[in-house]
Design a protein around this motif. Structure first.
Motif, PDB file in Angstrom:
ATOM      1  N   ALA A  21       0.841  -1.196   0.000  1.00  0.00           N
ATOM      2  CA  ALA A  21       0.000   0.000   0.000  1.00  0.00           C
ATOM      3  C   ALA A  21       0.876   1.247   0.000  1.00  0.00           C
ATOM      4  CB  ALA A  21      -0.930  -0.004   1.208  1.00  0.00           C
ATOM      5  N   GLY A  22       1.956   1.188   0.773  1.00  0.00           N
ATOM      6  CA  GLY A  22       2.860   2.325   0.832  1.00  0.00           C
ATOM      7  C   GLY A  22       3.417   2.668  -0.538  1.00  0.00           C
ATOM      8  N   ILE A  23       3.794   1.650  -1.286  1.00  0.00           N
ATOM      9  CA  ILE A  23       4.333   1.876  -2.633  1.00  0.00           C
ATOM     10  C   ILE A  23       3.260   2.490  -3.530  1.00  0.00           C
ATOM     11  CG2 ILE A  23       5.176   0.723  -4.710  1.00  0.00           C
ATOM     12  CD1 ILE A  23       6.493  -1.335  -2.747  1.00  0.00           C
ATOM     13  N   LEU A  24       2.076   1.906  -3.480  1.00  0.00           N
ATOM     14  CA  LEU A  24       0.996   2.419  -4.322  1.00  0.00           C
ATOM     15  C   LEU A  24       0.658   3.868  -3.991  1.00  0.00           C
ATOM     16  CD1 LEU A  24      -1.514  -0.571  -4.500  1.00  0.00           C
ATOM     17  CD2 LEU A  24      -0.075   0.346  -6.312  1.00  0.00           C
ATOM     18  N   LEU A  25       0.762   4.188  -2.711  1.00  0.00           N
ATOM     19  CA  LEU A  25       0.351   5.529  -2.289  1.00  0.00           C
ATOM     20  C   LEU A  25       1.507   6.520  -2.294  1.00  0.00           C
ATOM     21  CD1 LEU A  25      -1.851   4.360   0.706  1.00  0.00           C
ATOM     22  CD2 LEU A  25      -2.691   5.547  -1.323  1.00  0.00           C
ATOM     23  N   HIS A  26       2.678   6.040  -2.665  1.00  0.00           N
ATOM     24  CA  HIS A  26       3.872   6.890  -2.628  1.00  0.00           C
ATOM     25  C   HIS A  26       4.100   7.461  -1.238  1.00  0.00           C
ATOM     26  CE1 HIS A  26       3.784   6.598  -6.965  1.00  0.00           C
ATOM     27  NE2 HIS A  26       2.581   7.131  -6.995  1.00  0.00           N
ATOM     28  N   SER A  94      -4.068  11.678 -14.378  1.00  0.00           N
ATOM     29  CA  SER A  94      -2.811  10.935 -14.413  1.00  0.00           C
ATOM     30  C   SER A  94      -2.697  10.128 -15.702  1.00  0.00           C
ATOM     31  CB  SER A  94      -2.694  10.031 -13.186  1.00  0.00           C
ATOM     32  OG  SER A  94      -3.497   8.901 -13.324  1.00  0.00           O
ATOM     33  N   ILE A  95      -1.510  10.177 -16.261  1.00  0.00           N
ATOM     34  CA  ILE A  95      -1.250   9.544 -17.556  1.00  0.00           C
ATOM     35  C   ILE A  95      -0.037   8.637 -17.422  1.00  0.00           C
ATOM     36  CG2 ILE A  95      -0.675   9.967 -19.975  1.00  0.00           C
ATOM     37  CD1 ILE A  95      -1.763  12.815 -19.556  1.00  0.00           C
ATOM     38  N   TYR A  96      -0.164   7.455 -17.957  1.00  0.00           N
ATOM     39  CA  TYR A  96       0.971   6.539 -17.929  1.00  0.00           C
ATOM     40  C   TYR A  96       1.396   6.242 -19.360  1.00  0.00           C
ATOM     41  CZ  TYR A  96       3.803   2.437 -16.860  1.00  0.00           C
ATOM     42  OH  TYR A  96       4.835   1.552 -16.727  1.00  0.00           O
ATOM     43  N   ALA A 130       4.524  -2.396 -21.095  1.00  0.00           N
ATOM     44  CA  ALA A 130       3.749  -3.616 -20.838  1.00  0.00           C
ATOM     45  C   ALA A 130       2.793  -3.467 -19.666  1.00  0.00           C
ATOM     46  CB  ALA A 130       4.704  -4.782 -20.582  1.00  0.00           C
ATOM     47  N   GLN A 131       3.097  -2.547 -18.754  1.00  0.00           N
ATOM     48  CA  GLN A 131       2.256  -2.427 -17.565  1.00  0.00           C
ATOM     49  C   GLN A 131       1.109  -1.447 -17.751  1.00  0.00           C
ATOM     50  OE1 GLN A 131       4.491  -1.530 -14.109  1.00  0.00           O
ATOM     51  NE2 GLN A 131       5.873  -3.279 -14.340  1.00  0.00           N
ATOM     52  N   ALA A 132       1.127  -0.750 -18.881  1.00  0.00           N
ATOM     53  CA  ALA A 132       0.179   0.344 -19.077  1.00  0.00           C
ATOM     54  C   ALA A 132      -1.271  -0.079 -18.847  1.00  0.00           C
ATOM     55  CB  ALA A 132       0.345   0.929 -20.474  1.00  0.00           C
ATOM     56  N   ILE A 133      -1.666  -1.155 -19.544  1.00  0.00           N
ATOM     57  CA  ILE A 133      -3.063  -1.571 -19.448  1.00  0.00           C
ATOM     58  C   ILE A 133      -3.423  -2.015 -18.038  1.00  0.00           C
ATOM     59  CG2 ILE A 133      -4.626  -3.419 -20.178  1.00  0.00           C
ATOM     60  CD1 ILE A 133      -3.869  -2.877 -22.997  1.00  0.00           C
ATOM     61  N   ASP A 134      -2.503  -2.736 -17.411  1.00  0.00           N
ATOM     62  CA  ASP A 134      -2.749  -3.161 -16.032  1.00  0.00           C
ATOM     63  C   ASP A 134      -2.988  -1.981 -15.102  1.00  0.00           C
ATOM     64  OD1 ASP A 134      -2.804  -5.811 -16.323  1.00  0.00           O
ATOM     65  OD2 ASP A 134      -0.833  -6.219 -15.427  1.00  0.00           O
ATOM     66  N   ARG A 135      -2.136  -1.007 -15.268  1.00  0.00           N
ATOM     67  CA  ARG A 135      -2.233   0.130 -14.351  1.00  0.00           C
ATOM     68  C   ARG A 135      -3.553   0.870 -14.519  1.00  0.00           C
ATOM     69  NH1 ARG A 135       2.589   1.752 -11.643  1.00  0.00           N
ATOM     70  NH2 ARG A 135       1.677   3.831 -11.393  1.00  0.00           N
ATOM     71  N   LEU A 140      -4.914   2.793 -11.142  1.00  0.00           N
ATOM     72  CA  LEU A 140      -3.750   3.577 -10.722  1.00  0.00           C
ATOM     73  C   LEU A 140      -3.543   4.799 -11.605  1.00  0.00           C
ATOM     74  CD1 LEU A 140      -3.188   1.272  -8.832  1.00  0.00           C
ATOM     75  CD2 LEU A 140      -0.897   1.068  -9.779  1.00  0.00           C
ATOM     76  N   GLU A 141      -4.035   4.694 -12.835  1.00  0.00           N
ATOM     77  CA  GLU A 141      -3.885   5.807 -13.759  1.00  0.00           C
ATOM     78  C   GLU A 141      -5.222   6.064 -14.432  1.00  0.00           C
ATOM     79  OE1 GLU A 141      -0.854   7.078 -13.927  1.00  0.00           O
ATOM     80  OE2 GLU A 141       0.417   5.436 -13.229  1.00  0.00           O
ATOM     81  N   ASP A 142      -5.427   7.311 -14.820  1.00  0.00           N
ATOM     82  CA  ASP A 142      -6.655   7.619 -15.541  1.00  0.00           C
ATOM     83  C   ASP A 142      -6.578   7.100 -16.966  1.00  0.00           C
ATOM     84  OD1 ASP A 142      -7.932   8.967 -13.420  1.00  0.00           O
ATOM     85  OD2 ASP A 142      -6.703  10.738 -13.801  1.00  0.00           O
TER      86      ASP A 142
END
Lengths: 285, 285
Positions: A21-26, A94-96, A130-135, A140-142
């Motif tokens: 959670a810490g990583i996700l929340l920075h 947010s954009i990835y 490769a992670q774009a769609i997952d995120r 995690l991203e808009d």
DNA sequence: TATTCATGTTTCACTATCTGCAATAATATG
DNA sequence: CATATTATTGCAGATAGTGAAACATGAATA
């Protein structure tokens, strides 16, 4: 009680790990831990049952989770209706995308977008394509610039920007004259995961070839680096080479498997299109 | 975004005055002003149209007001269900009563309540008995000890604790032998407002007497003070005299208008009984 | 059994934010 | 024109939030 605490709580409830959670929340686990403790204090109830190895929601935590989700959603709706009311779009989006994407089309897209909506602040995250769609799928991203994969996750929509063939590249000074018999011995540098990797894996399986994988790399850009240094033959979308500062150091390999082109575009969860901000971005592509 | 900001906003939206809202919220207008500014900044929209003399809600403010009320209510519901879940009552409860009430029954009530529910923190406000019902009705207090008035405001429930006759008192050293003819010249000290005042006003109107009102006082206790100092004849519920440190300085006047007894009890808005805390207090009377 | 690893909590120093007082600005009221 | 009222701003002290690093605990491993 504030929305930030709710967000923190929901993330912890979903990951059930302070570290993740810490990583996700920075934020540091220390801050996270205290946020939760403060929340529990404010509510007068334990929300998580935790020992040194595990984190689990209590009954009260379960109730609070429902409340939190509902409350955050109401907040979103409020922001949307305020924006509709005042007819001025503002907030943050947010954009990835991969580094390559940020070099190539993103610049044009964002310049345009910024002029249209100067009050929308942008949160740009770059990383492995490769992670774009997952995120995006995880919320995690808009929006993200990604390669179309089939099937797309449910509820995700995709707008194609361009096509780019998947090509093999070698170092400029590599004079080797590869032919089809050499596939098994070819020192390959492949993406660790993602659409390009699945394509080539499938292709090898179909041909019943067991390739020599020299290196697996997260991030197409790094593949170009490795190839230019002479580590082997790399598989990347052509656009990556075109936008690479190392473009002069590599050349397209004569040997090419017959792979479908890489389809690059913008993806977003359909339900996120309800947000005027996401809508504005999407409509502008 | 936090609940406190919402509460602040709602209060300002209801009073449309920084000064009044500041008093209600126990904060300086400066803090209040900045809280609102911050809120507006966060939402990216003006919530109030204000110049140096007036404050008015904008359209966005109207939308946000609805959201805020809804959100605060959801929060209340959450706290209630968490308390039901954990079966431990905690939080805070505000109580309003006169100084007399705090001397007499309140002590027993609170001692008992505190033992039953040690984790509920109490917010005790004392002041003029006459304002008790209003304050509960306005939502400024959860419960109050008040005199029953007829009719009670809609939605308010009342539990009688005791009855106390309304009596006339004079200074102990006052030897005057009053008789009925003297009513118009009797130097009266009356409550400024409230049930006792209305009773005596009605009584005079019925008898077609125009009394001499020497002083009007907010707070029954102060009437006892003034009477003991010889300013005139005062009208108070007997219980006030009984609990006054000045009880020895005043005596009950022979002359007594025929007024219904003062009915003292606890009042609370019916809808507030949905809160487990208020419910607990109420059930214990 | 000892060691290493993983993971949540606490300590500590630093920083950002909040708060109220007092001064200010602007305007209605007498 | 003076005074009162009311929202905002400058300033300084108080409060709360933050991450690095040390700590505590228990599982996995040798």
């Amino acid at each position: 009680m504030n929305n930030r605490s709710l967000k923190i709580f929901v993330t912890l409830a979903e990951t059930l790990s302070f570290t993740k959670a810490g990583i996700l929340l920075h934020m540091s686990t220390s801050t996270l831990s205290r946020s939760i403790a403060q929340l529990e204090d404010e509510l007068g109830t334990r929300l998580f049952e935790r020992d040194n190895r595990s984190v689990a929601l209590t009954n009260a935590g379960q109730i609070f989770l429902e409340y939190s989700r509902e409350s955050l959603q109401q907040w979103e709706l409020l922001l949307n209706s305020l924006m509709t009311e005042t007819k001025s779009l503002h907030g943050s989006l947010s954009i990835y995308c991969s580094v390559t994407a940020s070099y190539s089309f993103l610049y044009d897209i964002l310049t345009n977008f910024r002029q249209l909506h100067p009050r929308i602040s942008l949160n740009l995250h770059t990383g492995d394509h490769a992670q774009a769609i997952d995120r995006v799928n995880q919320g995690l991203e808009d929006v993200a610039i990604a390669a179309r994969q089939t099937p797309m996750p449910a509820g995700m929509v995709f707008k194609t920007i361009t096509h780019s063939p998947l090509i093999l590249i070698t170092a400029v000074q590599d004079e080797t004259d590869y032919d089809d018999q050499q596939w098994p011995r070819l020192p390959l540098i492949l993406p660790e995961q993602g659409v390009a990797r699945r394509r080539i894996d499938d292709w090898f399986a179909e041909k019943a070839i067991t390739p020599t994988i020299q290196a697996q790399v997260a991030g197409h850009e790094a593949i170009v680096s490795m190839v230019s240094l002479g580590f082997g033959v790399g598989l990347v979308p052509k656009i990556v080479v075109e936008n690479s500062p190392l473009a002069g150091q590599v050349k397209i390999c004569a040997l090419q498997p017959d792979l479908a082109a890489y389809e690059v575009g913008v993806c977003v969860l359909e339900k996120r299109l309800r947000s005027p901000l996401v809508q504005a971005f999407w409509g502008q592509i």
